[in-house]
Design an enzyme around this catalytic site. Structure first.
Site, PDB file in Angstrom:
ATOM      1  N   GLU A   1       0.667  -1.006   0.006  1.00 50.33           N
ATOM      2  CA  GLU A   1      -0.060  -0.222  -0.049  1.00 50.33           C
ATOM      3  C   GLU A   1       0.931   1.191   0.032  1.00 50.33           C
ATOM      4  O   GLU A   1       2.008   1.335   0.681  1.00 50.33           O
ATOM      5  CB  GLU A   1      -0.794   0.016   1.117  1.00 50.33           C
ATOM      6  CG  GLU A   1      -1.825  -0.820   1.223  1.00 50.33           C
ATOM      7  CD  GLU A   1      -2.369  -1.231   2.923  1.00 50.33           C
ATOM      8  OE1 GLU A   1      -3.280  -2.056   2.895  1.00 50.33           O
ATOM      9  OE2 GLU A   1      -2.487   0.190   3.467  1.00 50.33           O
TER      10      GLU A   1
ATOM     11  N   CYS B   1       5.128  -7.533   7.813  1.00 51.35           N
ATOM     12  CA  CYS B   1       6.266  -7.020   8.949  1.00 51.35           C
ATOM     13  C   CYS B   1       6.575  -8.023   9.902  1.00 51.35           C
ATOM     14  O   CYS B   1       5.599  -8.407  10.485  1.00 51.35           O
ATOM     15  CB  CYS B   1       5.833  -5.373   9.517  1.00 51.35           C
ATOM     16  SG  CYS B   1       7.218  -4.897  10.656  1.00 51.35           S
TER      17      CYS B   1
ATOM     18  N   CYS C   1       4.013  -5.538  16.268  1.00 55.08           N
ATOM     19  CA  CYS C   1       3.255  -4.481  17.177  1.00 55.08           C
ATOM     20  C   CYS C   1       1.879  -4.985  17.143  1.00 55.08           C
ATOM     21  O   CYS C   1       1.109  -5.059  16.123  1.00 55.08           O
ATOM     22  CB  CYS C   1       3.620  -3.029  16.657  1.00 55.08           C
ATOM     23  SG  CYS C   1       5.285  -2.665  16.434  1.00 55.08           S
TER      24      CYS C   1
ATOM     25  N   CYS D   1      -0.917  -2.817  15.160  1.00 53.83           N
ATOM     26  CA  CYS D   1      -0.847  -2.462  13.636  1.00 53.83           C
ATOM     27  C   CYS D   1      -1.008  -3.483  12.871  1.00 53.83           C
ATOM     28  O   CYS D   1      -0.893  -4.591  12.977  1.00 53.83           O
ATOM     29  CB  CYS D   1       0.808  -2.060  13.716  1.00 53.83           C
ATOM     30  SG  CYS D   1       1.235  -2.083  11.992  1.00 53.83           S
TER      31      CYS D   1
HETATM   32  N1  SAH Z   1       7.736  -0.035  10.863  1.00 56.39           N
HETATM   33  C1  SAH Z   1       7.895   1.344  10.918  1.00 56.39           C
HETATM   34  C2  SAH Z   1       7.217   2.044   9.893  1.00 56.39           C
HETATM   35  C3  SAH Z   1       5.714   1.573   9.449  1.00 56.39           C
HETATM   36  S1  SAH Z   1       4.585   1.930  10.620  1.00 56.39           S
HETATM   37  C4  SAH Z   1       7.527   1.891  12.175  1.00 56.39           C
HETATM   38  O1  SAH Z   1       6.885   1.243  12.958  1.00 56.39           O
HETATM   39  O2  SAH Z   1       7.767   3.098  12.643  1.00 56.39           O
HETATM   40  C5  SAH Z   1       4.168   3.622  10.476  1.00 56.39           C
HETATM   41  C6  SAH Z   1       3.738   4.400  11.611  1.00 56.39           C
HETATM   42  O3  SAH Z   1       2.399   3.987  11.969  1.00 56.39           O
HETATM   43  C7  SAH Z   1       4.460   3.845  12.646  1.00 56.39           C
HETATM   44  O4  SAH Z   1       4.651   4.950  13.913  1.00 56.39           O
HETATM   45  C8  SAH Z   1       3.596   2.752  13.554  1.00 56.39           C
HETATM   46  O5  SAH Z   1       3.856   2.725  14.923  1.00 56.39           O
HETATM   47  C9  SAH Z   1       2.070   3.471  13.281  1.00 56.39           C
HETATM   48  N2  SAH Z   1       1.047   2.810  13.401  1.00 56.39           N
HETATM   49  C10 SAH Z   1       1.001   1.568  13.143  1.00 56.39           C
HETATM   50  N3  SAH Z   1      -0.492   1.094  13.690  1.00 56.39           N
HETATM   51  C11 SAH Z   1      -0.979   2.202  14.107  1.00 56.39           C
HETATM   52  C12 SAH Z   1      -2.296   2.577  14.601  1.00 56.39           C
HETATM   53  N4  SAH Z   1      -3.190   1.365  14.697  1.00 56.39           N
HETATM   54  N5  SAH Z   1      -2.763   3.833  14.880  1.00 56.39           N
HETATM   55  C13 SAH Z   1      -1.852   4.852  15.081  1.00 56.39           C
HETATM   56  N6  SAH Z   1      -0.488   4.678  14.287  1.00 56.39           N
HETATM   57  C14 SAH Z   1      -0.346   3.320  13.816  1.00 56.39           C
HETATM   58 FE1  SF4 Z   2       6.116  -3.251  11.641  1.00 57.10          FE
HETATM   59 FE2  SF4 Z   2       3.800  -2.072  12.034  1.00 57.10          FE
HETATM   60 FE3  SF4 Z   2       5.398  -2.395  14.115  1.00 57.10          FE
HETATM   61 FE4  SF4 Z   2       5.804  -0.526  12.332  1.00 57.10          FE
HETATM   62  S1  SF4 Z   2       4.267  -0.375  13.609  1.00 57.10           S
HETATM   63  S2  SF4 Z   2       7.370  -2.104  13.296  1.00 57.10           S
HETATM   64  S3  SF4 Z   2       4.972  -1.746  10.512  1.00 57.10           S
HETATM   65  S4  SF4 Z   2       4.456  -4.037  12.975  1.00 57.10           S
END
Ligand code: SAH
Ligand code: SF4
Length: 373
Positions: free
Chosen positions: A119, A139, A143, A146
């Site tokens: 995406e 990924c 997390c 996410c």
């Molecule tokens: N892996 C990297 C970049 C991709 S995620 C990282 O984790 O930084 C991009 C951003 O979206 C990150 O700051 C992540 O923590 C955030 N993110 C993921 N899921 C989310 C959610 N449900 N609500 C708000 N931010 C979210």
């Molecule tokens: Fe991976 Fe999502 Fe965590 Fe970023 S926030 S490191 S994309 S699992």
């Protein structure tokens, strides 16, 4: 996609200057030509017994965004056939597109050469267009809040696949992207050398020529790679997804914290900021009753005090299969005020595209659940 250790194009002596980048090959053993730089394309063409000027022509076509060798109009048929046998050109085909009725944010689901999906999100700001691109299919970091993390990991993207996302969005919307955000699906520092090569290609005069100051990279905190990135001193903006002030909360939502705890991460961030003189941007997704209490703000303030940094507070996006809820406006405001007491600047980030699930990983997740893949 096969990542080969043995390189037909890059010799041992020049490998060092490529700083760990290894080009990808497809199932037919063809090399990913769009991820190569001009010198590597020249090496390849010389090996095919071609004159030097052909390399320049082909490099030029690749940078124009051609999607197959047949589009290279000044290249003889015999060489096109040879290139088709030895190389492939990455493409990103638009599988789905959603446009926000609120703010015009565009979300793409792209299909890559091998049928995988990623995406990208195109956002319009007063200073121009910003594109949030993916660096991996899925990924590994898991997390809990996410959507991408919950869907598991398939593979890393090549530099060319990152470039394709930009070219396709530009072509489709007839615009120029001025800012790139490596904040889509995947952990960019878990795909380090492909991301480094991408930055080198996308900032080069022959390429899309995007200023490195217009690039942001977001990481969940792979500490050794933050030190490595500092050595490159690219001048990009480093965003760090912190989301918690201490190890108890962070380890419960971000498994990576068990390997690289908050103290080590903040030490790496301090080093990065001092070395590059660039302000670190900390991302903090506010989750009701998980990390949004006043004591969390105080703890965060104490730990960030004095650092060249800024905190971005984002109300967490709802993700299916989780109980996480957005913090309310009062919580966000209280958090900002407390951080200010420690002289830590914080802003609540405006959410764009809220009607189209603009947080990355959600569209692909839906597509897969509906049986679209
Ligand atoms: N892996 C990297 C970049 C991709 S995620 C990282 O984790 O930084 C991009 C951003 O979206 C990150 O700051 C992540 O923590 C955030 N993110 C993921 N899921 C989310 C959610 N449900 N609500 C708000 N931010 C979210
Ligand atoms: Fe991976 Fe999502 Fe965590 Fe970023 S926030 S490191 S994309 S699992």
């Amino acid at each position: 996609m096969i990542q080969r250790e043995e390189l037909p194009v890059i010799d041992k002596a020049s490998e060092k200057t490529h700083e760990g980048f290894v080009p990808a090959f497809d199932k037919e053993g063809r090399i990913d030509i769009k991820s190569l730089n001009e010198q590597e394309i020249l090496d390849l063409l010389l090996k095919l017994g071609q004159p030097k000027f052909r390399a320049k022509q082909i490099f030029g076509w690749i940078n124009k965004g051609v999607e197959n060798f047949e589009e290279m109009r000044n290249i003889p048929r015999s060489l096109i056939d040879e290139l088709n046998k030895k190389c492939y050109i990455s493409v990103a085909a638009i599988e789905k597109k959603q446009v926000s009725l609120y703010d015009g944010t565009v979300k793409y689901l792209f299909r890559l050469n091998d049928g995988e999906y990623v995406e990208s999100v195109l956002m319009k700001y007063h200073h121009g267009y910003s594109l949030c691109i993916s660096t991996q299919v899925g990924c590994k970091m898991g997390c809990t809040f996410c959507a991408t993390g919950r869907s598991g990991f398939t593979r890393s993207l090549t530099p060319s696949e990152m470039i394709c996302q930009i070219e396709k969005a530009e072509k489709d919307c007839q615009i120029r992207v001025s800012n790139i955000v490596l904040m889509g699906m995947g952990e960019p520092l878990d795909n380090f050398y492909n991301v480094v090569r991408f930055i080198q290609l996308v900032t080069s005069d022959d390429g899309l020529n995007i200023g490195v100051r217009h690039i942001s990279l977001s990481t969940c905190g792979l500490v050794p790679r933050i030190y490595d990135l500092a050595e490159y001193n690219f001048g990009l903006t480093l965003s760090v997804s912190l989301h918690a002030p201490n190890n108890t909360i962070r380890s419960a939502t971000m498994p990576v914290n068990k390997k690289y705890p908050v103290e080590e991460l903040l030490q790496a961030c301090r080093y990065y900021a001092e070395k590059t003189k660039r302000r670190i941007s900390f991302e903090y997704a506010m989750i009701s009753k998980v990390n949004d209490m006043d004591e969390c703000a105080h703890e965060l303030g104490r730990k960030l005090k004095g650092m060249l940094c800024h905190v971005n507070l984002i109300p967490v996006n709802n993700v299916v299969e989780t109980d996480y809820r957005k913090s309310n406006k009062d919580r966000l405001e209280s958090f900002v005020k407390i951080l200010e007491k420690y002289s830590v600047t914080a802003t609540v980030r405006r959410t764009l595209g809220s009607d189209i699930d603009a947080s990355c990983g959600q569209l692909r997740g839906k597509h897969i659940r509906k049986g679209g893949v």
